[in-house]
Scaffold this motif. Structure first.
Motif, short mmCIF file in Angstrom:
data_model
loop_
_atom_site.label_atom_id
_atom_site.label_comp_id
_atom_site.label_asym_id
_atom_site.label_seq_id
_atom_site.Cartn_x
_atom_site.Cartn_y
_atom_site.Cartn_z
N SER A 80 0.81 -1.21 0.00
CA SER A 80 0.00 0.00 0.00
C SER A 80 0.85 1.26 0.00
CB SER A 80 -0.92 0.02 1.23
OG SER A 80 -1.79 -1.09 1.25
N ASN A 81 1.98 1.22 0.72
CA ASN A 81 2.84 2.40 0.84
C ASN A 81 4.30 1.97 0.79
OD1 ASN A 81 4.15 4.77 1.44
ND2 ASN A 81 3.39 4.91 3.55
N PRO A 82 4.99 2.19 -0.31
CA PRO A 82 6.40 1.77 -0.40
C PRO A 82 7.31 2.49 0.58
CG PRO A 82 5.79 3.13 -2.29
CD PRO A 82 4.53 2.81 -1.56
N ALA A 83 6.91 3.67 1.06
CA ALA A 83 7.75 4.40 2.01
C ALA A 83 7.83 3.68 3.36
CB ALA A 83 7.21 5.81 2.21
N SER A 84 6.89 2.79 3.65
CA SER A 84 6.94 2.03 4.91
C SER A 84 8.17 1.14 4.97
CB SER A 84 5.67 1.20 5.08
OG SER A 84 5.57 0.20 4.07
N LEU A 85 8.75 0.82 3.81
CA LEU A 85 9.97 0.00 3.78
C LEU A 85 11.14 0.68 4.48
CD1 LEU A 85 9.69 -1.30 0.11
CD2 LEU A 85 9.66 -2.74 2.16
N GLY A 86 11.12 2.00 4.56
CA GLY A 86 12.19 2.73 5.23
C GLY A 86 12.22 2.48 6.73
N PHE A 87 11.11 1.92 7.27
CA PHE A 87 11.05 1.63 8.70
C PHE A 87 11.01 0.13 8.97
CE2 PHE A 87 9.06 5.74 7.91
CZ PHE A 87 9.79 6.55 8.77
N MET A 88 11.25 -0.68 7.93
CA MET A 88 11.29 -2.13 8.10
C MET A 88 12.71 -2.62 7.89
SD MET A 88 7.97 -3.52 6.00
CE MET A 88 6.38 -2.70 6.07
N ASP A 89 13.09 -3.64 8.62
CA ASP A 89 14.43 -4.21 8.46
C ASP A 89 14.34 -5.62 7.87
OD1 ASP A 89 17.14 -4.64 8.56
OD2 ASP A 89 17.14 -5.29 10.65
N LYS A 90 13.69 -6.53 8.59
CA LYS A 90 13.62 -7.92 8.13
C LYS A 90 12.23 -8.49 8.41
CE LYS A 90 15.91 -12.42 8.55
NZ LYS A 90 16.98 -13.19 9.22
N LYS A 91 11.52 -8.84 7.36
CA LYS A 91 10.21 -9.47 7.48
C LYS A 91 10.04 -10.48 6.35
CE LYS A 91 7.77 -5.58 9.65
NZ LYS A 91 7.50 -6.26 10.93
N THR A 92 9.23 -11.50 6.60
CA THR A 92 8.98 -12.53 5.59
C THR A 92 7.49 -12.73 5.42
OG1 THR A 92 11.05 -13.66 6.15
CG2 THR A 92 9.41 -14.92 4.91
N LEU A 93 7.04 -12.80 4.19
CA LEU A 93 5.64 -13.08 3.87
C LEU A 93 5.51 -14.55 3.51
CD1 LEU A 93 2.73 -12.24 3.26
CD2 LEU A 93 3.48 -11.54 0.98
N TRP A 94 4.84 -15.32 4.38
CA TRP A 94 4.68 -16.75 4.16
C TRP A 94 3.38 -17.03 3.43
CZ3 TRP A 94 8.84 -19.59 5.49
CH2 TRP A 94 9.73 -19.03 6.41
N PRO A 95 3.34 -18.06 2.59
CA PRO A 95 2.08 -18.43 1.91
C PRO A 95 1.02 -18.82 2.94
CG PRO A 95 3.96 -19.53 0.89
CD PRO A 95 4.47 -18.91 2.16
N PRO A 96 -0.18 -18.29 2.83
CA PRO A 96 -1.23 -18.62 3.82
C PRO A 96 -1.78 -20.02 3.62
CG PRO A 96 -2.14 -17.25 2.10
CD PRO A 96 -0.66 -17.35 1.81
N ILE A 97 -2.08 -20.68 4.74
CA ILE A 97 -2.83 -21.94 4.66
C ILE A 97 -4.28 -21.64 4.29
CG2 ILE A 97 -3.71 -23.87 6.04
CD1 ILE A 97 -1.14 -23.84 7.59
N ALA A 98 -4.79 -20.55 4.85
CA ALA A 98 -6.15 -20.10 4.52
C ALA A 98 -6.17 -18.59 4.57
CB ALA A 98 -7.15 -20.68 5.51
N ALA A 99 -6.80 -17.97 3.58
CA ALA A 99 -7.03 -16.53 3.57
C ALA A 99 -8.30 -16.31 2.76
CB ALA A 99 -5.85 -15.79 2.94
N ILE A 100 -9.40 -16.05 3.45
CA ILE A 100 -10.69 -16.00 2.78
C ILE A 100 -11.56 -14.91 3.38
CG2 ILE A 100 -11.65 -17.78 4.33
CD1 ILE A 100 -13.35 -18.72 1.96
N GLY A 101 -12.33 -14.25 2.53
CA GLY A 101 -13.29 -13.25 2.97
C GLY A 101 -14.61 -13.49 2.25
N LEU A 102 -15.71 -13.37 2.99
CA LEU A 102 -17.04 -13.61 2.44
C LEU A 102 -17.94 -12.45 2.82
CD1 LEU A 102 -18.99 -15.57 0.97
CD2 LEU A 102 -19.49 -16.57 3.22
N GLY A 103 -18.69 -11.92 1.85
CA GLY A 103 -19.58 -10.80 2.11
C GLY A 103 -20.96 -11.01 1.54
N GLY A 104 -21.97 -10.48 2.24
CA GLY A 104 -23.35 -10.59 1.80
C GLY A 104 -24.27 -10.89 2.96
N PRO A 105 -25.55 -11.14 2.69
CA PRO A 105 -26.49 -11.57 3.75
C PRO A 105 -26.24 -13.04 4.08
CG PRO A 105 -27.62 -11.48 1.65
CD PRO A 105 -26.22 -10.97 1.40
#
Length: 384
Positions: free
Chosen positions: A51-76
């Motif tokens: 969302s904001n590449p400037a946030s990288l200036g305040f990050m040192d080491k992070k890893t994005l792991w593949p999710p086992i589950a990532a789901i969103g559902l909307g409606g009635p």
């Protein structure tokens, strides 16, 4: 079997207007949804630099792991579960279009029906090292507005984005730290669309006549973020400053890969947003019981007011705010507001295992309360 296929088509087709336009591919991030985000000043999550590449200036080491589950559902959600069960069991529908229309009509009601389904795919991973970040985001989505049994706007499909960015921190001594960020992305999407009678589609298994859209594109984001006293952060971000897309149309899904049109050029509209964050230094006072407490506020997009399009959303819908409180560095309590609807959720972080839950409202129209949608999200991952 026809009833099951009908329900499947109802939930897994996609919505658009007559002229197809691709959209920005965003990760399915349950944490941010729970308190009104994602926020432009957030540096806690590895997703932040999407969302904001400037946030990288305040990050040192992070890893994005593949999710086992990532789901969103909307409606009635209550109506969908009840009516779907009725159709599958065969109650209230004898397999003819008239009975099917009655069953679907019960879901739609007098005010129409809005549906949404988002799934984070397995190709979601990346890393941040020394203010340099890279990552893949893979999503599948279904969105639909069913205005009546004879009129609907449905859209669905999947996309993949590769994002790379860098945040350059400038230390200003006691005045704080200023970060300048730039990121680029390459994307590809495959989607389909339908804008006619949902009953005609479901009863006649009309999926074969749906069009398919293949698109490729690039994107450029720029951001600036300033932090002082390790307490106050402010940011400004322009997303999709330059995002050209090339789209190829196939008249039918069954003809995908052949008989397509020439590539058509379009561009995703830019977004210009501003954010502020306050980190409340409360850990020492509470002896580590409250390990983190942050309060956020964003105004997500003012660019629409400078565009050529005279039709835009009510300005109040671009405001979001929220707070996240972390206990013992393990349990996160979240609450916020986005698009004038409340959001809340929980998070559990056990180092190697992480789980998040969210429930929040979303406005699909141009005015508050015009076309609300209730959403729920769940994600889980294991580090290895």
């Amino acid at each position: 079997m026809k009833k099951i296929i009908s329900v499947f088509l109802l939930l897994c087709t996609v919505c658009t207007v007559f002229a197809y336009t691709p959209h920005r591919i965003e990760p399915v991030e349950t944490r941010a949804e729970a308190f009104g985000g994602p926020y432009l000043t957030d540096t806690t999550s590895v997703y932040s630099f999407f969302s904001n590449p400037a946030s990288l200036g305040f990050m040192d080491k992070k890893t994005l792991w593949p999710p086992i589950a990532a789901i969103g559902l909307g409606g009635p959600l209550d109506k969908l579960i009840k009516t779907g069960k009725t159709l599958i069991e065969g109650k209230g529908s004898s397999g003819n279009p008239a009975a099917l229309a009655n069953s679907v009509g019960d879901i739609i009601g007098e005010s129409g029906l809005s549906l949404g389904l988002r799934i984070g795919g397995p190709l979601t991973f990346g890393a941040v090292r020394k203010h340099f970040g890279w990552g893949f985001v893979n999503t599948f989505a279904v969105d639909g507005n069913i205005f009546s049994v004879s009129r609907s706007d449905l859209r669905g499909g999947g996309g993949l984005a590769f994002v790379v960015g860098y945040g350059y921190p400038i230390k200003l001594g006691k005045a704080g730290v200023l970060s300048l960020g730039l990121s680029a992305r390459g994307v590809t999407q495959v989607e389909t669309a339908y804008t006619d009678s949902i009953i005609d589609l479901a009863a006649n298994a009309g999926w074969e006549r749906l069009p398919a859209y293949l698109s490729f594109g690039l994107g450029l984001d720029m951001g600036v973020q300033y932090k002082v006293f390790n307490i106050l952060s402010i940011s400004a971000v322009c997303q999709d400053l330059y995002s050209p897309m090339w789209i190829r149309t196939y008249p039918k899904i069954t003809e995908f890969g052949k008989n397509g049109s020439k590539f058509e050029y379009k561009q995703i509209d830019p977004r210009l947003g501003f954010g502020i964050k306050t980190d409340i230094p409360i850990s020492k006072i509470t002896l580590g019981i409250i390990s983190e407490w942050a309060v956020y506020a964003d105004y997500n997009n003012i660019w629409q007011f400078f565009g050529k399009n005279a039709i835009y959303r009510n300005p109040v819908l671009e405001l979001s705010c929220g707070t996240e409180l972390v206990l013992f560095k393990v349990l996160a309590l979240r609450v916020g507001m986005n698009e004038m609807y409340p959001a809340m959720g929980l998070g559990l972080n056990l180092s190697k295992f992480k789980m998040d839950f969210s429930i929040y409202g979303k406005e699909l129209g141009f005015e508050p309360g015009y076309n609300p949608q209730l959403n729920m999200g769940f994600s889980m991952l294991i580090k290895y």
